[in-house]
Design a protein around this motif. Structure first.
Motif, PDB file in Angstrom:
ATOM      1  N   ALA A   8       0.828  -1.206   0.000  1.00 24.80           N
ATOM      2  CA  ALA A   8       0.000   0.000   0.000  1.00 24.80           C
ATOM      3  C   ALA A   8       0.863   1.257   0.000  1.00 24.80           C
ATOM      4  O   ALA A   8       0.555   2.237  -0.697  1.00 24.80           O
ATOM      5  CB  ALA A   8      -0.934  -0.003   1.213  1.00 24.80           C
ATOM      6  N   GLY A   9       1.951   1.249   0.760  1.00 24.59           N
ATOM      7  CA  GLY A   9       2.861   2.400   0.776  1.00 24.59           C
ATOM      8  C   GLY A   9       3.510   2.638  -0.571  1.00 24.59           C
ATOM      9  O   GLY A   9       3.625   3.774  -1.034  1.00 24.59           O
ATOM     10  N   CYS A  10       3.927   1.552  -1.212  1.00 30.68           N
ATOM     11  CA  CYS A  10       4.530   1.684  -2.549  1.00 30.68           C
ATOM     12  C   CYS A  10       3.517   2.208  -3.558  1.00 30.68           C
ATOM     13  O   CYS A  10       3.851   3.041  -4.408  1.00 30.68           O
ATOM     14  CB  CYS A  10       5.092   0.348  -3.007  1.00 30.68           C
ATOM     15  SG  CYS A  10       6.551  -0.171  -2.099  1.00 30.68           S
ATOM     16  N   ALA A  11       2.285   1.726  -3.456  1.00 34.66           N
ATOM     17  CA  ALA A  11       1.239   2.204  -4.368  1.00 34.66           C
ATOM     18  C   ALA A  11       0.981   3.693  -4.153  1.00 34.66           C
ATOM     19  O   ALA A  11       0.813   4.447  -5.125  1.00 34.66           O
ATOM     20  CB  ALA A  11      -0.044   1.405  -4.168  1.00 34.66           C
ATOM     21  N   LEU A  12       0.965   4.144  -2.906  1.00 28.62           N
ATOM     22  CA  LEU A  12       0.763   5.569  -2.633  1.00 28.62           C
ATOM     23  C   LEU A  12       1.922   6.410  -3.171  1.00 28.62           C
ATOM     24  O   LEU A  12       1.716   7.514  -3.678  1.00 28.62           O
ATOM     25  CB  LEU A  12       0.590   5.800  -1.140  1.00 28.62           C
ATOM     26  CG  LEU A  12      -0.753   5.392  -0.565  1.00 28.62           C
ATOM     27  CD1 LEU A  12      -0.748   5.554   0.953  1.00 28.62           C
ATOM     28  CD2 LEU A  12      -1.874   6.205  -1.175  1.00 28.62           C
ATOM     29  N   VAL A  13       3.135   5.899  -3.066  1.00 25.22           N
ATOM     30  CA  VAL A  13       4.291   6.626  -3.604  1.00 25.22           C
ATOM     31  C   VAL A  13       4.182   6.740  -5.118  1.00 25.22           C
ATOM     32  O   VAL A  13       4.408   7.809  -5.698  1.00 25.22           O
ATOM     33  CB  VAL A  13       5.604   5.943  -3.185  1.00 25.22           C
ATOM     34  CG1 VAL A  13       6.781   6.489  -3.965  1.00 25.22           C
ATOM     35  CG2 VAL A  13       5.831   6.108  -1.700  1.00 25.22           C
ATOM     36  N   VAL A  14       3.807   5.649  -5.785  1.00 22.05           N
ATOM     37  CA  VAL A  14       3.667   5.677  -7.247  1.00 22.05           C
ATOM     38  C   VAL A  14       2.585   6.663  -7.664  1.00 22.05           C
ATOM     39  O   VAL A  14       2.771   7.467  -8.586  1.00 22.05           O
ATOM     40  CB  VAL A  14       3.376   4.261  -7.789  1.00 22.05           C
ATOM     41  CG1 VAL A  14       2.941   4.306  -9.238  1.00 22.05           C
ATOM     42  CG2 VAL A  14       4.587   3.372  -7.623  1.00 22.05           C
ATOM     43  N   GLY A  16       1.541   9.238  -5.957  1.00 16.80           N
ATOM     44  CA  GLY A  16       2.048  10.581  -5.667  1.00 16.80           C
ATOM     45  C   GLY A  16       3.007  11.091  -6.725  1.00 16.80           C
ATOM     46  O   GLY A  16       2.951  12.254  -7.137  1.00 16.80           O
ATOM     47  N   VAL A  17       3.891  10.224  -7.192  1.00 19.72           N
ATOM     48  CA  VAL A  17       4.843  10.613  -8.243  1.00 19.72           C
ATOM     49  C   VAL A  17       4.109  10.910  -9.544  1.00 19.72           C
ATOM     50  O   VAL A  17       4.410  11.893 -10.235  1.00 19.72           O
ATOM     51  CB  VAL A  17       5.913   9.506  -8.436  1.00 19.72           C
ATOM     52  CG1 VAL A  17       6.716   9.725  -9.696  1.00 19.72           C
ATOM     53  CG2 VAL A  17       6.818   9.435  -7.225  1.00 19.72           C
ATOM     54  N   LEU A  18       3.124  10.064  -9.886  1.00 20.95           N
ATOM     55  CA  LEU A  18       2.343  10.320 -11.099  1.00 20.95           C
ATOM     56  C   LEU A  18       1.605  11.653 -11.023  1.00 20.95           C
ATOM     57  O   LEU A  18       1.576  12.418 -11.991  1.00 20.95           O
ATOM     58  CB  LEU A  18       1.341   9.186 -11.330  1.00 20.95           C
ATOM     59  CG  LEU A  18       1.913   7.872 -11.842  1.00 20.95           C
ATOM     60  CD1 LEU A  18       0.827   6.808 -11.877  1.00 20.95           C
ATOM     61  CD2 LEU A  18       2.519   8.055 -13.221  1.00 20.95           C
ATOM     62  N   LEU A  19       1.007  11.940  -9.872  1.00 22.40           N
ATOM     63  CA  LEU A  19       0.290  13.209  -9.722  1.00 22.40           C
ATOM     64  C   LEU A  19       1.235  14.410  -9.738  1.00 22.40           C
ATOM     65  O   LEU A  19       0.863  15.488 -10.192  1.00 22.40           O
ATOM     66  CB  LEU A  19      -0.528  13.206  -8.432  1.00 22.40           C
ATOM     67  CG  LEU A  19      -1.764  12.327  -8.448  1.00 22.40           C
ATOM     68  CD1 LEU A  19      -2.397  12.300  -7.062  1.00 22.40           C
ATOM     69  CD2 LEU A  19      -2.764  12.828  -9.468  1.00 22.40           C
ATOM     70  N   HIS A  20       2.448  14.217  -9.246  1.00 22.25           N
ATOM     71  CA  HIS A  20       3.406  15.319  -9.228  1.00 22.25           C
ATOM     72  C   HIS A  20       3.927  15.651 -10.631  1.00 22.25           C
ATOM     73  O   HIS A  20       3.999  16.817 -11.004  1.00 22.25           O
ATOM     74  CB  HIS A  20       4.574  14.975  -8.302  1.00 22.25           C
ATOM     75  CG  HIS A  20       5.608  16.048  -8.242  1.00 22.25           C
ATOM     76  ND1 HIS A  20       5.376  17.239  -7.574  1.00 22.25           N
ATOM     77  CD2 HIS A  20       6.850  16.134  -8.766  1.00 22.25           C
ATOM     78  CE1 HIS A  20       6.445  17.999  -7.693  1.00 22.25           C
ATOM     79  NE2 HIS A  20       7.358  17.343  -8.416  1.00 22.25           N
ATOM     80  N   PHE A  21       4.294  14.618 -11.381  1.00 17.70           N
ATOM     81  CA  PHE A  21       4.891  14.848 -12.685  1.00 17.70           C
ATOM     82  C   PHE A  21       3.869  14.964 -13.821  1.00 17.70           C
ATOM     83  O   PHE A  21       4.158  15.530 -14.861  1.00 17.70           O
ATOM     84  CB  PHE A  21       5.900  13.752 -13.019  1.00 17.70           C
ATOM     85  CG  PHE A  21       7.142  13.849 -12.184  1.00 17.70           C
ATOM     86  CD1 PHE A  21       8.021  14.900 -12.355  1.00 17.70           C
ATOM     87  CD2 PHE A  21       7.419  12.905 -11.214  1.00 17.70           C
ATOM     88  CE1 PHE A  21       9.164  15.009 -11.589  1.00 17.70           C
ATOM     89  CE2 PHE A  21       8.553  13.001 -10.438  1.00 17.70           C
ATOM     90  CZ  PHE A  21       9.430  14.061 -10.622  1.00 17.70           C
ATOM     91  N   PHE A  22       2.682  14.407 -13.640  1.00 12.90           N
ATOM     92  CA  PHE A  22       1.628  14.468 -14.650  1.00 12.90           C
ATOM     93  C   PHE A  22       0.333  14.942 -13.989  1.00 12.90           C
ATOM     94  O   PHE A  22      -0.587  14.145 -13.761  1.00 12.90           O
ATOM     95  CB  PHE A  22       1.408  13.089 -15.298  1.00 12.90           C
ATOM     96  CG  PHE A  22       2.645  12.498 -15.895  1.00 12.90           C
ATOM     97  CD1 PHE A  22       3.133  12.972 -17.094  1.00 12.90           C
ATOM     98  CD2 PHE A  22       3.320  11.473 -15.257  1.00 12.90           C
ATOM     99  CE1 PHE A  22       4.281  12.429 -17.656  1.00 12.90           C
ATOM    100  CE2 PHE A  22       4.466  10.916 -15.801  1.00 12.90           C
ATOM    101  CZ  PHE A  22       4.946  11.403 -17.005  1.00 12.90           C
ATOM    102  N   PRO A  23       0.223  16.236 -13.670  1.00 12.26           N
ATOM    103  CA  PRO A  23      -0.953  16.712 -12.930  1.00 12.26           C
ATOM    104  C   PRO A  23      -2.270  16.583 -13.708  1.00 12.26           C
ATOM    105  O   PRO A  23      -3.337  16.512 -13.103  1.00 12.26           O
ATOM    106  CB  PRO A  23      -0.630  18.181 -12.636  1.00 12.26           C
ATOM    107  CG  PRO A  23       0.420  18.548 -13.613  1.00 12.26           C
ATOM    108  CD  PRO A  23       1.162  17.298 -13.957  1.00 12.26           C
ATOM    109  N   ASN A  24      -2.221  16.539 -15.019  1.00 12.87           N
ATOM    110  CA  ASN A  24      -3.450  16.424 -15.810  1.00 12.87           C
ATOM    111  C   ASN A  24      -3.868  14.980 -16.052  1.00 12.87           C
ATOM    112  O   ASN A  24      -4.875  14.727 -16.693  1.00 12.87           O
ATOM    113  CB  ASN A  24      -3.278  17.123 -17.156  1.00 12.87           C
ATOM    114  CG  ASN A  24      -3.124  18.613 -16.986  1.00 12.87           C
ATOM    115  OD1 ASN A  24      -3.663  19.190 -16.051  1.00 12.87           O
ATOM    116  ND2 ASN A  24      -2.379  19.235 -17.868  1.00 12.87           N
TER     117      ASN A  24
END
Length: 68
Positions: A8-14, A16-24
């Motif tokens: 679950a932690g790894c999924a949240l990190v992934v 988070g990274v997707l939302l940070h680098f690809f906000p749309n």
């Protein structure tokens, strides 16, 4: 239990990274037909009914495949 917390932690990190680098990437989430949004001058009320139903179905399918 520890294994599921790590996953679950790894999924949240992934996510988070997707939302940070690809906000749309998830800009459709919360703006679907059936999501209730009431805005006035002093307040905002938001009920993402359709978005939560879709999220529930997707997560149920993923967990179903992981259990097998």
């Amino acid at each position: 239990m520890a294994k599921w917390l790590v996953v679950a932690g790894c999924a949240l990190v992934v996510i988070g990274v997707l939302l940070h680098f690809f906000p749309n990437l998830f800009s459709w989430f919360g703006r679907l037909p059936g999501d209730i949004r009431i805005e006035s001058e002093r307040s905002r009320v938001y009920f993402p009914i359709t978005s939560m139903i879709i999220l529930s179905v997707v997560l149920s399918l993923i967990l179903s495949f992981l259990r097998r």
